[in-house]
Design a protein around this motif. Structure first.
Motif, PDB file in Angstrom:
ATOM      1  N   UNK A  62     -45.332 -68.706 114.191  1.00 18.81           N
ATOM      2  CA  UNK A  62     -44.981 -67.810 114.426  1.00 18.81           C
ATOM      3  C   UNK A  62     -43.193 -67.158 114.535  1.00 18.81           C
ATOM      4  N   UNK A  63     -43.139 -68.301 115.274  1.00 15.82           N
ATOM      5  CA  UNK A  63     -41.509 -68.519 114.824  1.00 15.82           C
ATOM      6  C   UNK A  63     -40.813 -68.584 113.322  1.00 15.82           C
ATOM      7  N   UNK A  64     -41.005 -69.555 112.626  1.00 13.89           N
ATOM      8  CA  UNK A  64     -40.850 -69.534 111.522  1.00 13.89           C
ATOM      9  C   UNK A  64     -41.422 -68.892 110.465  1.00 13.89           C
ATOM     10  N   UNK A  65     -42.534 -68.736 110.860  1.00 18.97           N
ATOM     11  CA  UNK A  65     -43.026 -67.196 110.572  1.00 18.97           C
ATOM     12  C   UNK A  65     -43.570 -66.253 110.755  1.00 18.97           C
ATOM     13  N   UNK A  66     -42.618 -65.279 110.991  1.00 20.81           N
ATOM     14  CA  UNK A  66     -43.155 -63.799 111.793  1.00 20.81           C
ATOM     15  C   UNK A  66     -44.216 -62.961 111.694  1.00 20.81           C
ATOM     16  N   UNK A  67     -43.525 -62.460 109.656  1.00 17.44           N
ATOM     17  CA  UNK A  67     -45.245 -62.338 109.339  1.00 17.44           C
ATOM     18  C   UNK A  67     -46.378 -62.540 109.202  1.00 17.44           C
ATOM     19  N   UNK A  68     -46.664 -63.626 109.720  1.00 19.21           N
ATOM     20  CA  UNK A  68     -47.175 -64.496 109.726  1.00 19.21           C
ATOM     21  C   UNK A  68     -49.387 -63.702 109.263  1.00 19.21           C
ATOM     22  N   UNK A  69     -50.010 -63.900 108.166  1.00 19.72           N
ATOM     23  CA  UNK A  69     -51.081 -63.717 108.242  1.00 19.72           C
ATOM     24  C   UNK A  69     -51.793 -64.358 107.821  1.00 19.72           C
ATOM     25  N   UNK A  70     -53.276 -64.252 109.179  1.00 20.54           N
ATOM     26  CA  UNK A  70     -54.457 -64.941 108.248  1.00 20.54           C
ATOM     27  C   UNK A  70     -55.688 -64.361 107.880  1.00 20.54           C
ATOM     28  N   UNK A  71     -55.610 -64.956 106.800  1.00 20.11           N
ATOM     29  CA  UNK A  71     -57.510 -64.143 106.380  1.00 20.11           C
ATOM     30  C   UNK A  71     -58.448 -64.738 106.099  1.00 20.11           C
ATOM     31  N   UNK A  72     -59.991 -64.882 106.437  1.00 25.36           N
ATOM     32  CA  UNK A  72     -60.456 -65.320 106.972  1.00 25.36           C
ATOM     33  C   UNK A  72     -61.617 -65.148 105.845  1.00 25.36           C
ATOM     34  N   UNK A  73     -61.574 -65.837 104.706  1.00 28.00           N
ATOM     35  CA  UNK A  73     -62.026 -65.912 104.088  1.00 28.00           C
ATOM     36  C   UNK A  73     -63.303 -65.759 103.884  1.00 28.00           C
ATOM     37  N   UNK A  74     -64.069 -66.608 104.200  1.00 30.01           N
ATOM     38  CA  UNK A  74     -65.475 -66.582 104.596  1.00 30.01           C
ATOM     39  C   UNK A  74     -65.953 -67.968 105.521  1.00 30.01           C
ATOM     40  N   UNK A  75     -66.791 -68.309 106.319  1.00 29.02           N
ATOM     41  CA  UNK A  75     -67.271 -68.300 107.324  1.00 29.02           C
ATOM     42  C   UNK A  75     -69.018 -69.579 107.124  1.00 29.02           C
ATOM     43  N   UNK A  76     -69.172 -70.988 107.236  1.00 32.57           N
ATOM     44  CA  UNK A  76     -70.356 -71.003 107.340  1.00 32.57           C
ATOM     45  C   UNK A  76     -70.737 -72.247 108.604  1.00 32.57           C
ATOM     46  N   UNK A  77     -72.314 -70.857 109.209  1.00 31.39           N
ATOM     47  CA  UNK A  77     -72.247 -71.273 110.595  1.00 31.39           C
ATOM     48  C   UNK A  77     -73.552 -71.924 110.523  1.00 31.39           C
ATOM     49  N   UNK A  78     -74.079 -73.073 111.561  1.00 37.78           N
ATOM     50  CA  UNK A  78     -74.893 -74.232 112.080  1.00 37.78           C
ATOM     51  C   UNK A  78     -74.615 -73.940 113.307  1.00 37.78           C
ATOM     52  N   UNK A  79     -75.511 -73.425 114.495  1.00 34.16           N
ATOM     53  CA  UNK A  79     -75.798 -73.076 115.146  1.00 34.16           C
ATOM     54  C   UNK A  79     -74.229 -73.340 116.255  1.00 34.16           C
ATOM     55  N   UNK A  80     -73.950 -74.026 116.747  1.00 32.69           N
ATOM     56  CA  UNK A  80     -72.585 -74.492 117.485  1.00 32.69           C
ATOM     57  C   UNK A  80     -71.387 -74.574 116.697  1.00 32.69           C
ATOM     58  N   UNK A  81     -71.649 -74.888 115.406  1.00 26.91           N
ATOM     59  CA  UNK A  81     -70.465 -75.206 114.955  1.00 26.91           C
ATOM     60  C   UNK A  81     -70.330 -74.167 113.778  1.00 26.91           C
ATOM     61  N   UNK A  82     -68.631 -74.429 112.822  1.00 24.42           N
ATOM     62  CA  UNK A  82     -68.331 -73.272 112.667  1.00 24.42           C
ATOM     63  C   UNK A  82     -67.924 -73.465 111.249  1.00 24.42           C
ATOM     64  N   UNK A  83     -67.564 -73.311 109.483  1.00 17.84           N
ATOM     65  CA  UNK A  83     -66.896 -73.639 109.163  1.00 17.84           C
ATOM     66  C   UNK A  83     -66.241 -72.635 108.396  1.00 17.84           C
ATOM     67  N   UNK A  84     -64.865 -72.488 108.702  1.00 20.58           N
ATOM     68  CA  UNK A  84     -63.910 -71.479 107.845  1.00 20.58           C
ATOM     69  C   UNK A  84     -63.186 -71.584 107.055  1.00 20.58           C
ATOM     70  N   UNK A  85     -63.271 -71.189 106.334  1.00 21.51           N
ATOM     71  CA  UNK A  85     -62.145 -71.424 104.789  1.00 21.51           C
ATOM     72  C   UNK A  85     -61.376 -69.973 105.278  1.00 21.51           C
TER      73      UNK A  85
ATOM     74  N   UNK B  67     -57.264 -68.052 104.001  1.00 21.24           N
ATOM     75  CA  UNK B  67     -54.860 -68.298 103.663  1.00 21.24           C
ATOM     76  C   UNK B  67     -54.737 -67.827 104.893  1.00 21.24           C
ATOM     77  N   UNK B  68     -53.585 -67.879 104.991  1.00 19.73           N
ATOM     78  CA  UNK B  68     -52.474 -67.789 105.714  1.00 19.73           C
ATOM     79  C   UNK B  68     -50.818 -67.725 104.537  1.00 19.73           C
ATOM     80  N   UNK B  69     -50.045 -66.893 104.820  1.00 17.68           N
ATOM     81  CA  UNK B  69     -49.584 -66.109 103.922  1.00 17.68           C
ATOM     82  C   UNK B  69     -48.319 -65.678 105.249  1.00 17.68           C
ATOM     83  N   UNK B  70     -46.951 -65.660 104.806  1.00 21.39           N
ATOM     84  CA  UNK B  70     -45.786 -65.630 104.814  1.00 21.39           C
ATOM     85  C   UNK B  70     -44.535 -65.591 104.499  1.00 21.39           C
TER      86      UNK B  70
END
Length: 160
Positions: A56-79, A81-84
């Motif tokens: 956050x110090x290096x990229x004060x305007x950092x923005x995280x966008x969750x593109x897609x998720x795949x879930x299985x019980x107690x596990x989650x995969x997340x695709x 994009x991080x921009x800044x």
């Protein structure tokens, strides 16, 4: 359960994107979360806090966008994009002008609503190429010890 985990990730992303709420992003992580793919020496939620504080110090305007998720019980995969726009050096990536866009994936293992283990992958060939190009374009850094060694060499080996 998997819907709750996805909701936790989306709440965390919302906090990530709000500079006034960024500390709440870390609520996603259990205190003793095991971090994979982060810089060495970072452990637990405190290690994640150090990493993201640097980001956050290096990229004060950092923005995280969750593109897609795949879930299985107690596990989650997340695709995601991080921009800044980079404002200072970040883990070896020297300051360069222009926007940065990083595509990555993370795999989270949840227990009691928090991530207890996180595998992070964002070193795509495109990202590595851009960071290498930035490093190559950076001017060389002067080293006082190298200058002193060169001077001693010149003193000990004068030209004829």
């Amino acid at each position: 359960m998997s819907e709750d985990n996805e909701a936790s990730v989306r709440r965390a992303a919302s906090a990530f994107n709000d500079p006034g709420e960024r500390d709440h992003y870390l609520d996603l992580y259990a205190p003793n979360v095991v971090l994979h793919g982060y810089p060495s020496g970072l452990e637990g939620r405190d290690g994640a806090r150090r990493f993201y504080s640097e980001l956050w110090a290096a990229f004060p305007d950092a923005h995280l966008n969750v593109e897609e998720t795949i879930a299985s019980e107690d596990r989650l995969a997340v695709r995601y994009t991080l921009t800044g726009i980079q404002a200072q050096d970040f883990y070896g990536a020297t300051l360069r002008s222009g926007a940065t866009k990083i595509e990555g994936m993370t795999w989270l293992h949840f227990r009691d609503g928090q991530a207890v283990e996180v595998w992070q992958v964002s070193g795509t060939p495109d990202t590595l190429t851009r960071l290498s190009a930035r490093a190559a374009a950076a001017p060389p850094r002067r080293s006082a010890s190298a200058d002193a060694a060169a001077l001693r060499w010149e003193e000990q080996h004068p030209e004829p």
